[in-house]
Design an enzyme around this catalytic site. Structure first.
Site, PDB file in Angstrom:
ATOM      1  N   TYR A 128      34.515  20.368  54.283  1.00  0.00           N
ATOM      2  CA  TYR A 128      33.248  19.609  53.661  1.00  0.00           C
ATOM      3  C   TYR A 128      33.034  18.127  54.291  1.00  0.00           C
ATOM      4  CZ  TYR A 128      33.625  23.494  50.282  1.00  0.00           C
ATOM      5  OH  TYR A 128      33.846  24.691  49.999  1.00  0.00           O
TER       6      TYR A 128
ATOM      7  N   SER B 181      37.851  22.835  48.620  1.00  0.00           N
ATOM      8  CA  SER B 181      37.076  22.163  47.829  1.00  0.00           C
ATOM      9  C   SER B 181      38.113  21.067  47.200  1.00  0.00           C
ATOM     10  CB  SER B 181      36.256  22.722  46.813  1.00  0.00           C
ATOM     11  OG  SER B 181      37.019  23.824  46.115  1.00  0.00           O
TER      12      SER B 181
ATOM     13  N   LYS C 202      44.325  34.800  52.208  1.00  0.00           N
ATOM     14  CA  LYS C 202      43.590  33.821  51.187  1.00  0.00           C
ATOM     15  C   LYS C 202      44.340  34.074  49.913  1.00  0.00           C
ATOM     16  CE  LYS C 202      39.428  33.210  48.484  1.00  0.00           C
ATOM     17  NZ  LYS C 202      38.000  33.442  48.316  1.00  0.00           N
TER      18      LYS C 202
ATOM     19  N   GLU D 104      48.766  41.117  56.051  1.00  0.00           N
ATOM     20  CA  GLU D 104      47.388  41.224  55.794  1.00  0.00           C
ATOM     21  C   GLU D 104      46.545  40.862  56.902  1.00  0.00           C
ATOM     22  OE1 GLU D 104      45.329  41.498  53.163  1.00  0.00           O
ATOM     23  OE2 GLU D 104      46.541  41.402  51.453  1.00  0.00           O
TER      24      GLU D 104
ATOM     25  N   LYS E 103      42.489  35.437  39.647  1.00  0.00           N
ATOM     26  CA  LYS E 103      42.459  36.359  40.789  1.00  0.00           C
ATOM     27  C   LYS E 103      43.611  36.642  41.423  1.00  0.00           C
ATOM     28  CE  LYS E 103      37.634  34.362  41.640  1.00  0.00           C
ATOM     29  NZ  LYS E 103      36.672  34.076  42.637  1.00  0.00           N
TER      30      LYS E 103
ATOM     31  N   ARG F 137      34.346  26.276  42.623  1.00  0.00           N
ATOM     32  CA  ARG F 137      33.867  27.151  41.344  1.00  0.00           C
ATOM     33  C   ARG F 137      32.756  26.652  40.592  1.00  0.00           C
ATOM     34  NH1 ARG F 137      39.472  30.424  40.090  1.00  0.00           N
ATOM     35  NH2 ARG F 137      39.764  31.179  42.346  1.00  0.00           N
TER      36      ARG F 137
ATOM     37  N   LYS G  42      43.699  30.337  54.208  1.00  0.00           N
ATOM     38  CA  LYS G  42      42.978  29.441  53.078  1.00  0.00           C
ATOM     39  C   LYS G  42      43.945  29.238  51.825  1.00  0.00           C
ATOM     40  CE  LYS G  42      38.861  29.579  50.095  1.00  0.00           C
ATOM     41  NZ  LYS G  42      37.781  30.627  49.829  1.00  0.00           N
TER      42      LYS G  42
HETATM   43  C1  PBG Z   1      34.618  33.176  46.883  1.00  0.00           C
HETATM   44  C2  PBG Z   1      35.182  32.058  47.538  1.00  0.00           C
HETATM   45  C3  PBG Z   1      35.858  31.198  47.015  1.00  0.00           C
HETATM   46  C4  PBG Z   1      36.104  29.989  48.148  1.00  0.00           C
HETATM   47  C5  PBG Z   1      35.127  30.521  49.259  1.00  0.00           C
HETATM   48  N1  PBG Z   1      34.685  31.677  48.844  1.00  0.00           N
HETATM   49  C6  PBG Z   1      36.517  30.793  45.826  1.00  0.00           C
HETATM   50  C7  PBG Z   1      37.298  31.696  45.046  1.00  0.00           C
HETATM   51  O1  PBG Z   1      38.001  32.835  45.606  1.00  0.00           O
HETATM   52  O2  PBG Z   1      37.664  31.762  43.892  1.00  0.00           O
HETATM   53  C8  PBG Z   1      36.711  28.699  47.966  1.00  0.00           C
HETATM   54  C9  PBG Z   1      36.190  27.806  48.858  1.00  0.00           C
HETATM   55  C10 PBG Z   1      36.804  26.201  48.298  1.00  0.00           C
HETATM   56  O3  PBG Z   1      37.556  26.181  47.198  1.00  0.00           O
HETATM   57  O4  PBG Z   1      36.156  25.302  48.979  1.00  0.00           O
HETATM   58  N2  PBG Z   1      35.312  34.113  46.914  1.00  0.00           N
END
Ligand code: PBG
Length: 314
Positions: free
Chosen positions: A305, A266, A186, A225, A209, A196, A240
């Site tokens: 989505y 998203s 990720k 990982e 992050k 968010r 992701k």
């Molecule tokens: C939370 C999480 C996130 C997403 C899924 N779980 C956001 C992040 O890590 O800030 C993102 C999913 C998306 O953008 O559709 N840890």
């Protein structure tokens, strides 16, 4: 062979079907659905709305949904304690789905960001996200979700060692049959922006992050990982975001030949939706092409989505 549709079909290497899709759902603690301005056509749903979406998923042949909570800001605290409340929004949504008796997999994120007042996925001490203390809380979060009936626990927090600890906690709690889907690779991505907004963590997030999510420049690190998460007991792994990271999907699939999922996040959804809204792109076609691209890259399943929209066309 490209001249006729029949011969194109005969030599087609990849295919897409509703069975490849996982539908992420947002739930809030209100009776009416609420639109998310940065994600056209995606709503924060009530508990009843989640169950209705679950039925729709089953009707469309979508095997699973993933539940994300938009938590009341009044319940967000520094220690994210609402994450381990057995009666929190996610647990209630999972119970409602399970009570409906649907043949539908339910996936829950494990991470603290929807519940923390600072929007980070872990606990913060002296301005730093602390790994080991966070993992203790994540294990408790996994247990309350499993107790609610969640089928797949999906740690998305990127703390070190959490897959092994969550697996142990689930086994010790009598949840040997609950699967673990690791967000293994990720990345610290700007494509999570609309998510968010949807869970209400963008306004509160302090800093970024980058100290735990991966550097977008790296690819060998994604393999390390993934190897760790598989060794710790992950049943499936995830890459992701999706579209900018197809090379990672391919490398992970080739290296490990394990169930490999990818998340069309998203920002990717927003990008295609808004471009289509401006008549720059044909939505149905770019959507299906982007999803087929994940399959071609080696993905077994895609969180998107677009799931209901795509499934209805397939
Ligand atoms: C939370 C999480 C996130 C997403 C899924 N779980 C956001 C992040 O890590 O800030 C993102 C999913 C998306 O953008 O559709 N840890």
């Amino acid at each position: 062979m490209r001249r006729y549709d029949w011969s194109r079909r005969l030599v087609r290497e990849s295919s897409l079907s509703p069975g490849d899709l996982i539908w992420p759902l947002f739930v809030h603690d209100q009776a009416e659905p609420e639109p998310i301005p940065t994600m056209p056509d995606v709503m924060r749903l009530s508990l009843a709305g989640v169950v209705e979406a679950g039925r729709r998923a089953v009707d469309l042949g979508i095997p699973a949904v993933a539940i994300f909570p938009a938590v009341d800001p009044a319940l967000k605290t520094d220690d994210a304690r609402e994450a381990v409340n057995a009666d929190n929004l996610v647990c209630r949504a999972v119970r409602a789905l399970k009570d409906a008796g649907l043949d539908l997999g339910v996936i829950c994120d494990v991470a603290l960001d929807p519940y923390s007042s600072h929007g980070q996925d872990g606990l913060v001490r002296d301005g730093e996200v602390v790994n080991d203390e966070t993992v203790d809380v994540l294990c408790k979060q996994a247990i309350v979700q499993a107790q609610a009936g969640c089928d797949v626990i999906a740690p998305s927090d990127m703390m070190d060692g959490r897959i092994g600890r969550v697996r142990e906690a689930l086994d010790a709690g009598g949840f040997q049959h609950v699967q673990v889907l690791a967000y293994a690779a990720k990345y610290a991505s700007a494509f999570y922006g609309p998510f968010r907004d949807a869970v209400g963590s963008s306004g509160v997030l302090r800093g970024d992050k980058k100290t735990y999510q991966m550097d977008p420049a790296n690819t060998d690190e994604a393999l390390r990982e993934t190897a760790l998460d598989l060794a710790e007991g992950a049943d499936a792994v995830m890459v992701k975001p999706g579209m900018p990271y197809l090379d990672i999907v391919r490398r992970v699939k080739d290296a490990f030949a394990c169930p490999t999922f990818v998340y069309q996040v998203s920002g990717e959804y927003a990008m295609l939706r808004f471009a289509a809204q401006q008549d720059a792109l044909d939505l149905d076609r770019v959507m299906l092409e982007s999803l087929l691209g994940f399959k071609r890259a080696g993905a077994d399943a895609v969180l998107t989505y677009f799931a209901p929209h795509a499934a209805a066309l397939l």
